[in-house]
Design a protein around this motif. Structure first.
Motif: not given
Length: 123
Positions: A1-28
């Motif tokens: 079964q496909l599993q997904l894991v997010e990361s990259g969140g956090g606290l940021v000031q207005p106007g700031g930037s973040l990059r979120l990632s979503c990594v999947a467990s399945e090769f297909t």
């Protein structure tokens, strides 16, 4: 079964930037469209962006157009959501989700979900 894991969140000031990632467990996983959704306290979960299985088609909700960018690296089983020019109203838990087939906006059409990552935009 496909599993997904997010990361990259956090606290940021207005106007700031973040990059979120979503990594999947399945090769297909490159057969799946991947969507990013968010849910703020007391509000329904809403679609933010989606990328097709080939990465050739991307979609954004109006409130994030021009500020967020979705991309995928199938070699790394990863989808990214770049968040720029963040606003306090972007504060929410962000989830990635997968579905077999093209991007759609209906939350219930996505069968696989990650656990979410918190994004807080505050001064």
């Amino acid at each position: 079964q496909l599993q997904l894991v997010e990361s990259g969140g956090g606290l940021v000031q207005p106007g700031g930037s973040l990059r979120l990632s979503c990594v999947a467990s399945e090769f297909t996983w490159d057969y799946y469209a991947i969507g990013w959704f968010r849910q703020a306290p007391g509000k329904e979960r809403e679609g933010v962006s989606c990328i097709s299985l080939t990465g050739g088609a991307t979609y954004y909700t109006d409130s994030v157009k021009g500020r967020f960018t979705i991309s995928r690296d199938n070699a790394k089983n990863t989808v990214y959501l770049q968040l720029n020019s963040l606003k306090p109203e972007d504060t929410a838990v962000y989830y990635c989700a997968a579905r077999w087939g093209p991007c759609v906006s209906n939350v219930r059409s996505y069968a696989y979900w990650g656990q979410g990552t918190q994004v807080t935009v505050s001064s």
